[in-house]
Design a protein around this motif. Structure first.
Motif, PDB file in Angstrom:
ATOM      1  N   ALA A 155       2.934   9.682   1.999  1.00 52.84           N
ATOM      2  CA  ALA A 155       2.463   8.349   1.611  1.00 52.84           C
ATOM      3  C   ALA A 155       2.242   7.476   2.852  1.00 52.84           C
ATOM      4  N   GLN A 156       3.207   7.525   3.779  1.00 49.85           N
ATOM      5  CA  GLN A 156       3.075   6.766   5.039  1.00 49.85           C
ATOM      6  C   GLN A 156       1.826   7.190   5.810  1.00 49.85           C
ATOM      7  N   GLU A 157       1.658   8.506   5.925  1.00 45.42           N
ATOM      8  CA  GLU A 157       0.510   9.033   6.669  1.00 45.42           C
ATOM      9  C   GLU A 157      -0.804   8.609   6.027  1.00 45.42           C
ATOM     10  N   THR A 158      -0.821   8.683   4.708  1.00 45.61           N
ATOM     11  CA  THR A 158      -2.049   8.368   3.991  1.00 45.61           C
ATOM     12  C   THR A 158      -2.399   6.892   4.143  1.00 45.61           C
ATOM     13  N   VAL A 159      -1.383   6.031   4.086  1.00 45.59           N
ATOM     14  CA  VAL A 159      -1.612   4.597   4.283  1.00 45.59           C
ATOM     15  C   VAL A 159      -2.116   4.346   5.707  1.00 45.59           C
ATOM     16  N   GLN A 160      -1.529   5.044   6.661  1.00 46.48           N
ATOM     17  CA  GLN A 160      -1.971   4.897   8.044  1.00 46.48           C
ATOM     18  C   GLN A 160      -3.461   5.253   8.180  1.00 46.48           C
ATOM     19  N   GLU A 161      -3.836   6.353   7.561  1.00 45.00           N
ATOM     20  CA  GLU A 161      -5.247   6.753   7.578  1.00 45.00           C
ATOM     21  C   GLU A 161      -6.122   5.690   6.956  1.00 45.00           C
TER      22      GLU A 161
ATOM     23  N   LEU B 271       0.825  -1.209   0.000  1.00 50.16           N
ATOM     24  CA  LEU B 271       0.000   0.000   0.000  1.00 50.16           C
ATOM     25  C   LEU B 271       0.859   1.259   0.000  1.00 50.16           C
ATOM     26  N   VAL B 272       1.970   1.213   0.735  1.00 48.38           N
ATOM     27  CA  VAL B 272       2.854   2.383   0.777  1.00 48.38           C
ATOM     28  C   VAL B 272       3.434   2.630  -0.620  1.00 48.38           C
ATOM     29  N   ARG B 273       3.829   1.539  -1.302  1.00 50.88           N
ATOM     30  CA  ARG B 273       4.352   1.725  -2.669  1.00 50.88           C
ATOM     31  C   ARG B 273       3.287   2.346  -3.569  1.00 50.88           C
ATOM     32  N   TYR B 274       2.057   1.854  -3.391  1.00 58.36           N
ATOM     33  CA  TYR B 274       0.953   2.389  -4.201  1.00 58.36           C
ATOM     34  C   TYR B 274       0.777   3.891  -3.938  1.00 58.36           C
ATOM     35  N   ALA B 275       0.750   4.272  -2.667  1.00 58.82           N
ATOM     36  CA  ALA B 275       0.536   5.684  -2.302  1.00 58.82           C
ATOM     37  C   ALA B 275       1.701   6.551  -2.766  1.00 58.82           C
ATOM     38  N   LEU B 276       2.898   5.993  -2.644  1.00 64.43           N
ATOM     39  CA  LEU B 276       4.092   6.749  -3.026  1.00 64.43           C
ATOM     40  C   LEU B 276       4.071   7.056  -4.521  1.00 64.43           C
TER      41      LEU B 276
ATOM     42  N   LEU C 113      -7.637   2.973   0.161  1.00 57.57           N
ATOM     43  CA  LEU C 113      -6.469   3.837   0.037  1.00 57.57           C
ATOM     44  C   LEU C 113      -6.641   4.843  -1.097  1.00 57.57           C
ATOM     45  N   ARG C 114      -7.260   4.376  -2.189  1.00 56.14           N
ATOM     46  CA  ARG C 114      -7.411   5.268  -3.339  1.00 56.14           C
ATOM     47  C   ARG C 114      -8.167   6.548  -2.949  1.00 56.14           C
ATOM     48  N   PHE C 115      -9.214   6.377  -2.143  1.00 60.04           N
ATOM     49  CA  PHE C 115      -9.970   7.564  -1.706  1.00 60.04           C
ATOM     50  C   PHE C 115      -9.118   8.471  -0.812  1.00 60.04           C
ATOM     51  N   LYS C 116      -8.322   7.846   0.045  1.00 59.33           N
ATOM     52  CA  LYS C 116      -7.472   8.654   0.934  1.00 59.33           C
ATOM     53  C   LYS C 116      -6.411   9.414   0.137  1.00 59.33           C
ATOM     54  N   VAL C 117      -5.918   8.783  -0.920  1.00 62.24           N
ATOM     55  CA  VAL C 117      -4.928   9.447  -1.770  1.00 62.24           C
ATOM     56  C   VAL C 117      -5.556  10.663  -2.457  1.00 62.24           C
ATOM     57  N   ILE C 118      -6.778  10.485  -2.936  1.00 57.63           N
ATOM     58  CA  ILE C 118      -7.466  11.611  -3.591  1.00 57.63           C
ATOM     59  C   ILE C 118      -7.648  12.759  -2.604  1.00 57.63           C
ATOM     60  N   ASP C 119      -8.030  12.421  -1.365  1.00 58.16           N
ATOM     61  CA  ASP C 119      -8.156  13.461  -0.333  1.00 58.16           C
ATOM     62  C   ASP C 119      -6.838  14.207  -0.145  1.00 58.16           C
ATOM     63  N   ALA C 120      -5.762  13.429  -0.067  1.00 50.09           N
ATOM     64  CA  ALA C 120      -4.446  14.037   0.168  1.00 50.09           C
ATOM     65  C   ALA C 120      -4.061  14.932  -0.997  1.00 50.09           C
ATOM     66  N   GLN C 121      -4.328  14.472  -2.211  1.00 49.06           N
ATOM     67  CA  GLN C 121      -3.996  15.296  -3.382  1.00 49.06           C
ATOM     68  C   GLN C 121      -4.782  16.598  -3.376  1.00 49.06           C
ATOM     69  N   ARG C 122      -6.032  16.497  -2.964  1.00 53.04           N
ATOM     70  CA  ARG C 122      -6.857  17.708  -2.886  1.00 53.04           C
ATOM     71  C   ARG C 122      -6.290  18.685  -1.866  1.00 53.04           C
ATOM     72  N   ARG C 123      -5.844  18.120  -0.724  1.00 56.75           N
ATOM     73  CA  ARG C 123      -5.275  19.001   0.308  1.00 56.75           C
ATOM     74  C   ARG C 123      -4.012  19.688  -0.200  1.00 56.75           C
TER      75      ARG C 123
ATOM     76  N   LEU D  44      -8.519  -3.082   0.429  1.00 56.25           N
ATOM     77  CA  LEU D  44      -7.662  -2.080   1.067  1.00 56.25           C
ATOM     78  C   LEU D  44      -7.222  -1.023   0.056  1.00 56.25           C
ATOM     79  N   THR D  45      -6.915  -1.470  -1.152  1.00 55.01           N
ATOM     80  CA  THR D  45      -6.460  -0.529  -2.178  1.00 55.01           C
ATOM     81  C   THR D  45      -7.570   0.459  -2.524  1.00 55.01           C
ATOM     82  N   ALA D  46      -8.803  -0.046  -2.550  1.00 52.32           N
ATOM     83  CA  ALA D  46      -9.935   0.844  -2.848  1.00 52.32           C
ATOM     84  C   ALA D  46     -10.059   1.922  -1.776  1.00 52.32           C
TER      85      ALA D  46
END
Ligand SMILES: [Zn+2]
Lengths: 200, 61
Positions: free
Chosen positions: A35-41, A21-26, A67-77, A63-65
């Protein structure tokens, strides 16, 4: 952490997907810490949602699904922070503050119109001008005067100035704007006023 | 005369000032240019800003 998850055998299994998941977020965020923070969330959200997970998809897919939403949130921030730093709402700050009501009427026009300064360059040759200039600088409010001095007299970069002052860049811009308006008004009444040539 | 998205003097003075801190957007540049074309007061202000910059620079020498 929470009480129930440890009881669920899938808890350890969730943890085992963390490196993937961390690789995916990174790959999406290009920022290791974020990426670490987002995976933790995402994992915390997954633990909460775990009782509802029906196992129809694989755990990793599920889990990836999340994470995908959390990544979008992070990108928006990130995008919002960047916009805030880089300008545009600096615009709103700079043009809409109440102190400007003294200088501009409700239709946005100058209350006292800036005049055409005649032969401003010749002022540089006159000692008396520099006395007036110094006096006008001294009349600026302390923080605004300091920021203006660093920016225009010492030629420092705005970013460095704001950093030293502990204020945001757009705040800095507003202070500079305000100082410039005050300084030109002071010079107009104390120097160019005296000399005011034929009407304009 | 629906000029709500065009700049007035208040906004123009801000754009003239902030232009030395960051790059204006294409939209801002155009709106500012249009305002300056028809506003002598703001053209005067633009000249005064240049003067202030030069005076400050020389003051520091
Ligand atoms: Zn104007």
């Amino acid at each position: 952490m929470a009480q129930t998850p440890a009881a669920d055998p899938r808890f350890a299994e969730i943890e085992s997907h963390r490196p993937y998941l961390v690789r995916y977020a990174l790959a999406q965020l290009r920022d290791a810490e974020l990426a670490q923070e987002t995976v933790q969330e995402a994992l915390l959200a997954a633990l909460e949602a775990l009782p509802g997970f029906d196992g129809r998809s694989s755990l990793r897919t599920w889990l990836t699904a999340i994470l995908r939403f959390k990544v979008i949130d992070a990108q928006r921030r990130i995008a919002t922070d960047r916009r805030r730093l880089e300008s545009t709402d600096g615009d709103e700050d700079g043009a809409d503050e109440a102190w400007q009501d003294e200088l501009f009427d409700e239709t946005g026009h100058w209350r006292v119109a800036p005049r055409t300064w005649s032969d401003p360059e010749s002022a540089f040759e006159q000692a008396r001008f520099w006395e007036v200039f110094e006096k006008c600088l001294g009349r600026l409010p302390p923080a605004g005067g300091r920021v203006f001095f660093k920016r225009e007299v010492l030629g420092e970069e705005t970013r460095a100035i704001c950093g030293a002052e502990g204020i945001t860049e757009s705040n800095c811009w507003v202070m500079l704007h305000r100082a410039r308006l005050a300084l030109r008004a002071c010079l107009e009444s104390n120097w160019f006023g005296e000399e005011a040539p034929r009407g304009g | 005369m629906a000029d709500s998205d065009k700049v007035d003097c208040r906004k123009a003075s801000w754009l003239l000032s902030v232009a030395s801190e960051r790059e204006l957007t294409a939209q801002e540049r155009q709106a500012l240019r249009e305002h300056l074309d028809r506003c002598l007061k703001c053209r005067n202000y633009e000249g005064q800003l240049k003067f202030l910059r030069e005076a400050s620079r020389r003051f520091g020498k």
